[in-house]
Scaffold this motif. Structure first.
Motif, PDB file in Angstrom:
ATOM      1  N   LEU A 301      -6.192  -3.873  -4.196  1.00 54.20           N
ATOM      2  CA  LEU A 301      -5.075  -3.344  -4.978  1.00 54.20           C
ATOM      3  C   LEU A 301      -3.764  -3.530  -4.223  1.00 54.20           C
ATOM      4  N   THR A 302      -3.811  -3.277  -2.924  1.00 54.83           N
ATOM      5  CA  THR A 302      -2.608  -3.483  -2.115  1.00 54.83           C
ATOM      6  C   THR A 302      -2.182  -4.949  -2.156  1.00 54.83           C
ATOM      7  N   MET A 303      -3.178  -5.846  -2.052  1.00 48.71           N
ATOM      8  CA  MET A 303      -2.892  -7.278  -2.131  1.00 48.71           C
ATOM      9  C   MET A 303      -2.281  -7.630  -3.488  1.00 48.71           C
ATOM     10  N   ALA A 304      -2.814  -7.051  -4.558  1.00 49.69           N
ATOM     11  CA  ALA A 304      -2.314  -7.325  -5.911  1.00 49.69           C
ATOM     12  C   ALA A 304      -0.865  -6.871  -6.059  1.00 49.69           C
ATOM     13  N   VAL A 305      -0.531  -5.711  -5.463  1.00 48.61           N
ATOM     14  CA  VAL A 305       0.845  -5.221  -5.529  1.00 48.61           C
ATOM     15  C   VAL A 305       1.788  -6.207  -4.849  1.00 48.61           C
ATOM     16  N   GLY A 306       1.405  -6.661  -3.646  1.00 51.22           N
ATOM     17  CA  GLY A 306       2.243  -7.596  -2.910  1.00 51.22           C
ATOM     18  C   GLY A 306       2.480  -8.898  -3.658  1.00 51.22           C
ATOM     19  N   GLY A 355      -3.361  -6.370   8.231  1.00 46.80           N
ATOM     20  CA  GLY A 355      -2.833  -7.227   7.169  1.00 46.80           C
ATOM     21  C   GLY A 355      -2.242  -6.433   6.030  1.00 46.80           C
ATOM     22  N   PHE A 356      -2.802  -5.261   5.773  1.00 47.04           N
ATOM     23  CA  PHE A 356      -2.365  -4.498   4.607  1.00 47.04           C
ATOM     24  C   PHE A 356      -1.244  -3.533   4.952  1.00 47.04           C
ATOM     25  N   VAL A 357      -1.124  -3.203   6.240  1.00 46.27           N
ATOM     26  CA  VAL A 357       0.097  -2.542   6.702  1.00 46.27           C
ATOM     27  C   VAL A 357       1.263  -3.519   6.547  1.00 46.27           C
ATOM     28  N   ASN A 365       8.127   1.368   0.480  1.00 47.16           N
ATOM     29  CA  ASN A 365       7.459   2.620   0.092  1.00 47.16           C
ATOM     30  C   ASN A 365       7.645   2.968  -1.385  1.00 47.16           C
ATOM     31  N   ALA A 366       8.862   2.873  -1.874  1.00 47.27           N
ATOM     32  CA  ALA A 366       9.147   3.310  -3.244  1.00 47.27           C
ATOM     33  C   ALA A 366       8.371   2.483  -4.261  1.00 47.27           C
ATOM     34  N   VAL A 367       8.415   1.170  -4.126  1.00 43.03           N
ATOM     35  CA  VAL A 367       7.713   0.287  -5.070  1.00 43.03           C
ATOM     36  C   VAL A 367       6.210   0.460  -4.935  1.00 43.03           C
ATOM     37  N   PHE A 368       5.726   0.547  -3.705  1.00 43.35           N
ATOM     38  CA  PHE A 368       4.293   0.713  -3.473  1.00 43.35           C
ATOM     39  C   PHE A 368       3.790   2.005  -4.137  1.00 43.35           C
ATOM     40  N   GLY A 369       4.549   3.103  -3.976  1.00 46.67           N
ATOM     41  CA  GLY A 369       4.158   4.384  -4.564  1.00 46.67           C
ATOM     42  C   GLY A 369       4.114   4.337  -6.078  1.00 46.67           C
ATOM     43  N   LYS A 370       5.100   3.652  -6.703  1.00 47.15           N
ATOM     44  CA  LYS A 370       5.121   3.549  -8.166  1.00 47.15           C
ATOM     45  C   LYS A 370       3.917   2.768  -8.690  1.00 47.15           C
ATOM     46  N   TYR A 371       3.542   1.714  -7.973  1.00 48.03           N
ATOM     47  CA  TYR A 371       2.373   0.933  -8.393  1.00 48.03           C
ATOM     48  C   TYR A 371       1.103   1.791  -8.346  1.00 48.03           C
ATOM     49  N   PHE A 404       2.255   6.024   3.722  1.00 49.00           N
ATOM     50  CA  PHE A 404       2.174   4.817   2.901  1.00 49.00           C
ATOM     51  C   PHE A 404       1.320   3.736   3.557  1.00 49.00           C
ATOM     52  N   VAL A 405       1.518   3.518   4.846  1.00 51.59           N
ATOM     53  CA  VAL A 405       0.743   2.440   5.476  1.00 51.59           C
ATOM     54  C   VAL A 405      -0.723   2.814   5.665  1.00 51.59           C
ATOM     55  N   THR A 406      -1.025   4.118   5.764  1.00 52.01           N
ATOM     56  CA  THR A 406      -2.437   4.508   5.840  1.00 52.01           C
ATOM     57  C   THR A 406      -3.083   4.475   4.468  1.00 52.01           C
ATOM     58  N   ALA A 407      -2.288   4.635   3.414  1.00 57.13           N
ATOM     59  CA  ALA A 407      -2.837   4.528   2.054  1.00 57.13           C
ATOM     60  C   ALA A 407      -3.158   3.088   1.705  1.00 57.13           C
ATOM     61  N   ALA A 408      -2.394   2.157   2.246  1.00 52.82           N
ATOM     62  CA  ALA A 408      -2.583   0.748   1.917  1.00 52.82           C
ATOM     63  C   ALA A 408      -3.919   0.199   2.401  1.00 52.82           C
ATOM     64  N   PRO A 409      -4.314   0.417   3.680  1.00 49.55           N
ATOM     65  CA  PRO A 409      -5.617  -0.101   4.113  1.00 49.55           C
ATOM     66  C   PRO A 409      -6.756   0.883   3.880  1.00 49.55           C
ATOM     67  N   VAL A 410      -6.512   2.193   4.084  1.00 48.15           N
ATOM     68  CA  VAL A 410      -7.558   3.219   3.999  1.00 48.15           C
ATOM     69  C   VAL A 410      -8.814   2.714   4.709  1.00 48.15           C
ATOM     70  N   SER A 411      -8.744   2.595   5.996  1.00 48.65           N
ATOM     71  CA  SER A 411      -9.872   2.047   6.770  1.00 48.65           C
ATOM     72  C   SER A 411     -11.023   3.022   6.866  1.00 48.65           C
TER      73      SER A 411
END
Length: 411
Positions: A301-306, A355-357, A365-371, A404-411
């Motif tokens: 999902l993070t990749m799709a947002v980017g 990579g996802f950070v 942050n703003a765009v990522f949160g809206k997605y 935000f960066v911990t939400a992106a990978p969620v390792s």
């Protein structure tokens, strides 16, 4: 004058006959089972009503319906202490010896019930089959009687137990607890009042129900496929055994329409034998009622947002040093190793957090949160099971880079 009377009487006869025929149809066809059960109780027990409830079905791949929660018919055994006590203690002991050859009954419990004073009814065995009931009847022991009974039965035992739920008491109310039994209580529940109703009152009460739609009684057909459910649960047991996990769960879903073909967790329970449950937490369906981090499945999902916002492509590269520091937090790959200049496609294949950070920082942050909000990750799915929890994305409403960066990978 005579002809007028004849016509009037004929009119009433013609009006009443169809109603009588309708009533006979209602008694002999529609309410046959109810009256048959009541007839059984005339000589077996004088009070109470026989339990009744709708059925829950699984659906096989070829469209056949398999009972998942249904009714089982059998007998309960009761003693009349007043009659048994007439033969004294020796007589009661002899009755116990005869019954214990047929029934699994505790001696101390039997003697306690049989010796109760001023009591005429005590149950000593429940849910016995017809053959066992006949054996008890054949003993012809004064003071021992059996009566027909129906109870909730789950043919699959533990199969999809957390989805189905079970029946239980809350105070004096016996109703569905947990799972589909609770969610569809209003549909599965049957009227436990006396089956006899005044004919004219029955007509108008039925009209009221049809017009107002106050209650829709029926059965429940689920999308759970029994073979798929069994496969999933066997797989979960294997995982739990291999990794000694405290809780293991899984869902098999049709991604095109959201139909659930299987949902299970271990440890589980057998709703036919709730007395063996020592840890009440196994009754919860944690897959619906609890919230967990999504894990590395969030990375696509993070990749799709980017890609969607045009900040990265599949061939975009970055320098993987094994970890990256954001404010006071260090976020590392699963093995803490760096791989140098690599593509994001490679990072996705190897589930590398760095990579996802990188992607999240490119997006902002703003765009990522809206997605993530638009993906519905903070909403309930609307699944027809009770106590569904909402996803937790409130942390993304804070202006905090680490969140935000911990939400992106969620390792």
């Amino acid at each position: 004058m005579l002809q007028k009377r004849i016509r009037t009487i004929s009119f009433f006869i013609l009006a009443i006959v169809p109603m009588l025929v309708a009533k006979l149809y209602s008694v002999q066809i529609i309410h046959y089972d109810d009256f048959a059960d009541r007839a059984d109780r005339q000589y077996q027990r004088s009070s109470g009503t026989i339990f009744n409830r709708g059925t829950i079905y699984f659906s096989t791949k070829d469209g056949q319906l398999i009972s998942a929660a249904t009714l089982k018919t059998g007998f309960n055994v009761a003693v009349n202490p007043k009659i048994l006590q007439k033969n004294g203690a020796e007589g009661i002991d002899e009755v116990y010896k005869k019954l214990s050859n047929i029934l699994e009954i505790d001696e101390q419990d039997f003697l306690m019930r049989a010796n109760k004073q001023n009591d005429s009814y005590e149950e000593i065995a429940k849910h016995i089959d017809e053959a066992t009931g006949k054996s008890v009847t054949d003993l012809k022991i004064p003071g021992i009687s059996i009566y027909k009974e129906k109870w909730r039965y789950y043919p699959g035992g533990e199969l999809a137990a957390n989805v189905l739920g079970f029946m239980g008491f809350k105070g004096d109310e016996y109703a569905g607890r947990y799972g589909l039994e609770r969610y569809y209580e209003g549909t599965l529940k049957r009227n436990s009042e006396d089956v006899y109703v005044n004919f004219f009152a029955e007509i108008f009460s039925n009209i009221k129900g049809a017009v107002e739609g106050e209650k829709m009684e029926g059965d429940i057909v689920t999308s759970i496929e029994p073979d798929t459910q069994k496969y999933l649960e066997d797989l979960l047991h294997g995982i739990q055994k291999q990794y000694s996990s405290k809780l293991t769960g899984g869902i098999i879903m049709n991604p095109m329409n959201g139909q659930i073909y299987a949902m299970g967790k271990v440890p589980s329970f057998d709703p036919n034998n709730l007395g063996s449950v020592s840890d009440l937490s196994v009754l919860r369906n944690d897959l619906v009622e609890s919230v967990y981090e999504m894990g590395s499945i969030i990375k696509p999902l993070t990749m799709a947002v980017g890609i969607d916002v045009g900040k990265v492509t599949a061939s975009t590269t970055y320098n993987d040093q094994g970890s990256v520091k954001v404010n006071d937090r260090t976020i590392s790959n699963f093995d803490k190793k760096g791989r140098g200049i690599i593509t994001l496609t490679y990072a996705l294949a190897k589930s590398l957090n760095t990579g996802f950070v990188f992607i999240e920082q490119k997006v902002g942050n703003a765009v990522f949160g809206k997605y993530f909000e638009s993906f519905g990750l903070g909403d309930k799915t609307g699944i027809d099971l009770p106590n569904e929890a909402s996803g937790l994305i409130d942390t993304l409403k804070r202006n905090n880079d680490v969140e935000f960066v911990t939400a992106a990978p969620v390792s």
